[in-house]
Design an enzyme around this catalytic site. Structure first.
Site, PDB file in Angstrom:
ATOM      1  N   ASP A 139      14.406  14.158  43.636  1.00 37.26           N
ATOM      2  CA  ASP A 139      14.885  15.038  44.695  1.00 37.26           C
ATOM      3  C   ASP A 139      15.818  14.234  45.592  1.00 37.26           C
ATOM      4  O   ASP A 139      15.622  13.045  45.823  1.00 37.26           O
ATOM      5  CB  ASP A 139      13.717  15.585  45.519  1.00 37.26           C
ATOM      6  CG  ASP A 139      12.881  16.585  44.739  1.00 37.26           C
ATOM      7  OD1 ASP A 139      13.477  17.376  43.982  1.00 37.26           O
ATOM      8  OD2 ASP A 139      11.640  16.558  44.872  1.00 37.26           O
ATOM      9  N   HIS A 146      -4.497  -3.945  -7.363  1.00 35.84           N
ATOM     10  CA  HIS A 146      -3.509  -4.212  -8.404  1.00 35.84           C
ATOM     11  C   HIS A 146      -2.482  -3.092  -8.410  1.00 35.84           C
ATOM     12  O   HIS A 146      -2.797  -1.929  -8.103  1.00 35.84           O
ATOM     13  CB  HIS A 146      -4.168  -4.271  -9.787  1.00 35.84           C
ATOM     14  CG  HIS A 146      -4.798  -5.582 -10.124  1.00 35.84           C
ATOM     15  ND1 HIS A 146      -5.923  -5.695 -10.922  1.00 35.84           N
ATOM     16  CD2 HIS A 146      -4.464  -6.853  -9.795  1.00 35.84           C
ATOM     17  CE1 HIS A 146      -6.253  -6.965 -11.056  1.00 35.84           C
ATOM     18  NE2 HIS A 146      -5.373  -7.684 -10.379  1.00 35.84           N
ATOM     19  N   CYS A 201      -6.288  -0.380 -16.943  1.00 33.12           N
ATOM     20  CA  CYS A 201      -6.906  -1.700 -16.813  1.00 33.12           C
ATOM     21  C   CYS A 201      -7.522  -2.177 -18.127  1.00 33.12           C
ATOM     22  O   CYS A 201      -7.613  -3.381 -18.384  1.00 33.12           O
ATOM     23  CB  CYS A 201      -7.993  -1.671 -15.730  1.00 33.12           C
ATOM     24  SG  CYS A 201      -7.366  -1.534 -14.043  1.00 33.12           S
ATOM     25  N   ASN A 259      -5.060  -7.579 -17.474  1.00 28.70           N
ATOM     26  CA  ASN A 259      -4.896  -8.792 -16.678  1.00 28.70           C
ATOM     27  C   ASN A 259      -4.796 -10.055 -17.514  1.00 28.70           C
ATOM     28  O   ASN A 259      -4.836 -11.165 -16.966  1.00 28.70           O
ATOM     29  CB  ASN A 259      -6.054  -8.929 -15.687  1.00 28.70           C
ATOM     30  CG  ASN A 259      -6.232  -7.702 -14.820  1.00 28.70           C
ATOM     31  OD1 ASN A 259      -7.308  -7.126 -14.751  1.00 28.70           O
ATOM     32  ND2 ASN A 259      -5.157  -7.265 -14.171  1.00 28.70           N
ATOM     33  N   ASN A 303     -13.659  -6.810  -5.391  1.00 27.12           N
ATOM     34  CA  ASN A 303     -12.828  -5.708  -4.895  1.00 27.12           C
ATOM     35  C   ASN A 303     -13.754  -4.661  -4.273  1.00 27.12           C
ATOM     36  O   ASN A 303     -14.964  -4.678  -4.502  1.00 27.12           O
ATOM     37  CB  ASN A 303     -11.951  -5.132  -6.011  1.00 27.12           C
ATOM     38  CG  ASN A 303     -12.742  -4.428  -7.092  1.00 27.12           C
ATOM     39  OD1 ASN A 303     -13.541  -3.525  -6.823  1.00 27.12           O
ATOM     40  ND2 ASN A 303     -12.533  -4.823  -8.342  1.00 27.12           N
TER      41      ASN A 303
END
Length: 705
Positions: free
Chosen positions: A604, A168, A264, A71, A22
């Protein structure tokens, strides 16, 4: 201490940053202090023990991230869904956590080995037990969510993560007691943020800023009224406290080096269970088939990229590579999405790449009736430039009048079934319109490897925008193509803006018309006004075209020209009366080249030929464009975008502008037969005329010999 709350932790005996999986681990390999890590973990452990029972799992050598017990899996009641780690570096943890769960009386459910799911790091229960928030995008797959809903008998709400720093769900999302939520909105896609806002009232959402987010403020442990977390800002501390929570900050800097903090390091193994909450998941799946030169054409990569980009997930079920050089490949891909709406967005884009349902799942297109003129039923299918077919009564019918941004109307008459593209404003009461994405496919022209890779001298440029390629080379190829189209009796349309006149390109474009290279001209009021101003007075916007300096009173020139043409009655009558005797509009009239001038609010005059009714102008544009082989878009973004939307695939398009952003926008239509050229349009036209002269001389010499 609350006896009913139990939390699993793992001592950091073997913790270190041994690898990079990571962004937080980058630059931190073996830079974590073992002593500080133990000290910080112990402080967290003792704080949590004051409010809950803490169970410990034995740390193991070779799996340094086992300390992050969040985890290990996802627990509800006596059931646990064991994690399937995405990275091989962490897969060694699985048997140790499985052993602990089994020894402690849990029923363990295991996902297929190729279906990643990283436990309570990516799945967080609402603290009241009403539903489960489940993340996907970096570590866990969306297809794991239906398994979780079934095994744990709970409602699953899928959230897509889009910032890899928050890989996560628990790094950026923390449900709190009484329905409160601490989260970092920028970590999620728009669909997920809408889902969060639908389920959590505004007064209960505590959105944090980036400074707190990167200190893992959301990676917190909530036990009743207590929130335990790494260091946060005073402002966030006050906001959480004002909601009635007690904030306990404890430093966890050593674990931040591996991408983790308080949450965690913990796994709650006692979650609230509500008897009236049962399995429910909005994830939908569909199997699609693709066929063609999927690899070397890039179609397969584009399809998979679309699925992921739009918030879906995929699994390639079958892929059969063509055995011979000319053989097509075919693949079956299961596409999953967090909702029907997201699935339809994905499928509509995959249809453009030629994806279809597998034969056993093909169904007829869904039709709904128009009940108000000019208004389509909701969820109507929006067409693209690609040839399209719809399935009616078991047969595929080709759609006519193919164009972008239209609806498909299906009619059943004595002559049979017809399917036609119609603009919303043209829909009539009682007509049947195709809705949804079922029973629709696009027809992609097969192309051999040789055709894709050939480098013949005058092959038309493949799609793209470039200011680096030699403009002369591009012009040479375009000139050859225009000569070929003219000689074959084809049709070239020019969409031009007044910049053509301002940059000295009027004479060159007039010559292209005179020599038969242009079959219709499209533009606005200004291209005609300034062309005739130059023809009559030698100026454009009052600037002398030869000297490049303003002329006294020149700012009135274009109004005088408009007045003269209005007095004559039309551009054609001004030519017939000898008022206009040269230039682009003169050549159009003299050579019977049709033109359409679409007006705007800033015009115009306007000239008597200018359509000020834009609906009529669009219809005339569409009529003139039928049967076109090539379109030159010359420095007029708005008119060119309109033309692009009316044009089906297969028409070669050349977009020329000095502004790279304009060229990119105009040429990026998904067509491989478009090319963008970043250059001065006057220079481009000069080079084009020169190159056509060379081709003509070459042709004459060849004929003479």
């Amino acid at each position: 201490m609350t006896d009913s709350i139990r939390i699993l932790m793992c001592p950091p005996d073997h913790y270190d940053v041994d690898y990079v999986i990571n962004p937080w681990m980058e630059g931190n390999i073996h830079k974590s202090s073992q002593d500080r890590a133990v000290e910080q973990w112990q402080k967290l452990y003792h704080i949590i023990k004051e409010y809950a029972i803490v169970d410990l799992v034995t740390p193991q050598k070779g799996v340094p991230d086992m300390v992050f017990t969040a985890n290990a899996g996802l627990v509800l009641g006596d059931n646990v869904v064991l994690s399937r780690f995405y990275h091989p570096e962490r897969q060694g943890e699985e048997p140790f956590f499985k052993q602990w769960f089994e020894e402690n009386g849990f029923t363990v459910y295991e996902l297929p080995k190729d279906l990643p799911f990283e436990g309570a790091g990516d799945a967080l229960f609402d603290r009241e037990g009403r539903w489960l928030w489940a993340g996907y995008g970096f570590r866990s797959e969306l297809d794991s969510h239906p398994y979780i809903a079934k095994w744990l008998d709970t409602e699953v709400l899928s959230l897509r993560l889009i910032d890899n720093r928050f890989y996560h769900l628990d790094t950026c999302f923390c449900p709190l007691k009484d329905g409160y939520l601490l989260y970092y909105p920028e970590a999620f896609d728009s669909y997920s943020n809408r889902l969060i806002e639908m389920r959590v009232p505004a007064e209960k959402r505590i959105a944090i800023d980036e400074a707190d987010a990167i200190n893992f403020a959301c990676n917190a442990v909530n036990i009743n009224d207590v929130v335990i977390m790494n260091k946060i800002s005073d402002d966030l501390n006050s906001r959480i406290t004002e909601k009635g929570f007690k904030v306990i900050q404890t430093p966890l800097t050593e674990f931040l080096k591996a991408g983790g903090a308080a949450k965690c390091l913990t796994l709650r193994v006692t979650e609230p269970i509500l008897e009236d909450v049962h399995a429910n998941v909005s994830v939908v799946s569909k199997v699609l088939k693709m066929e063609g030169h999927l690899l070397d054409s890039g179609l397969m990569n584009r399809a998979l990229d679309i699925i992921v980009k739009e918030g879906g997930s995929f699994k390639v079920l079958n892929f059969n590579l063509g055995l011979e050089r000319q053989s097509p490949s075919n693949a079956e891909v299961r596409v999953s999405a967090p909702s029907n709406d997201v699935m339809e967005d994905i499928i509509s884009q995959l249809i453009d790449l030629g994806a279809v349902s597998t034969p056993d799942k093909q169904v007829d297109a869904n039709l709904e009736t128009v009940v108000k003129a000019g208004v389509s039923p909701d969820d109507f299918y929006v067409t693209t430039i690609y040839p399209t077919e719809v399935r009616i009564n078991g047969y595929w019918e080709r759609v006519t009048n193919q164009r972008m941004d239209a609806a498909i109307v299906v009619s059943e008459e004595n002559e049979g079934i017809t399917a036609t593209c119609k603009l919303l404003r043209d829909l009539e009461v009682g007509e049947k319109v195709v809705v949804g994405v079922e029973g629709i496919r696009t027809v992609r022209s097969p192309q051999s490897r040789e055709e894709r890779n050939k480098t013949q001298e005058f092959s038309f440029m493949s799609g793209g925008v470039s200011s680096e390629r030699r403009v002369e080379l591009l012009v040479e190829q375009i000139a050859w193509e225009m000569r070929h189209i003219r000689d074959q009796g084809g049709k070239v349309a020019v969409v031009a803006g007044p910049v053509v006149i301002h940059t000295g390109g009027s004479g060159h474009l007039a010559r292209l018309i005179r020599e038969g290279y242009v079959q219709c001209l499209l533009g606005g009021n200004a291209i005609a006004v300034h062309d005739m101003e130059q023809s009559l007075m030698g100026t454009s916007l009052g600037v002398d075209m030869r000297k490049g300096v303003p002329v006294s009173g020149g700012h009135r020139h274009h109004l005088k020209v408009i007045n003269m043409v209005r007095r004559a009655g039309s551009i054609a009558q001004a030519v017939e009366q000898g008022i206009i005797n040269q230039g682009i509009m003169y050549e159009c009239v003299k050579n019977n080249i049709p033109f359409c001038l679409a007006g705007s609010i800033r015009d115009d005059g306007p000239l008597p030929d200018t359509y000020m009714d834009l609906i009529k102008a669009q219809a005339e544009y569409a009529r003139l464009l039928k049967g076109t082989d090539m379109i030159l878009m010359l420095s007029t973004m708005l008119h060119s975008i309109g033309v692009g939307n009316m044009t089906p695939s297969g028409v070669k398009m050349v977009c020329v502008d000095i502004n790279p952003a304009v060229v990119t926008k105009l040429s990026d239509r998904g067509s491989v037969e478009s090319v963008g050229i970043v250059t001065d349009v006057g220079l481009f036209l000069s080079l084009l005329v020169q190159q056509l002269d060379k081709l003509t001389r070459r042709y004459e010499l060849t004929s003479a010999s």
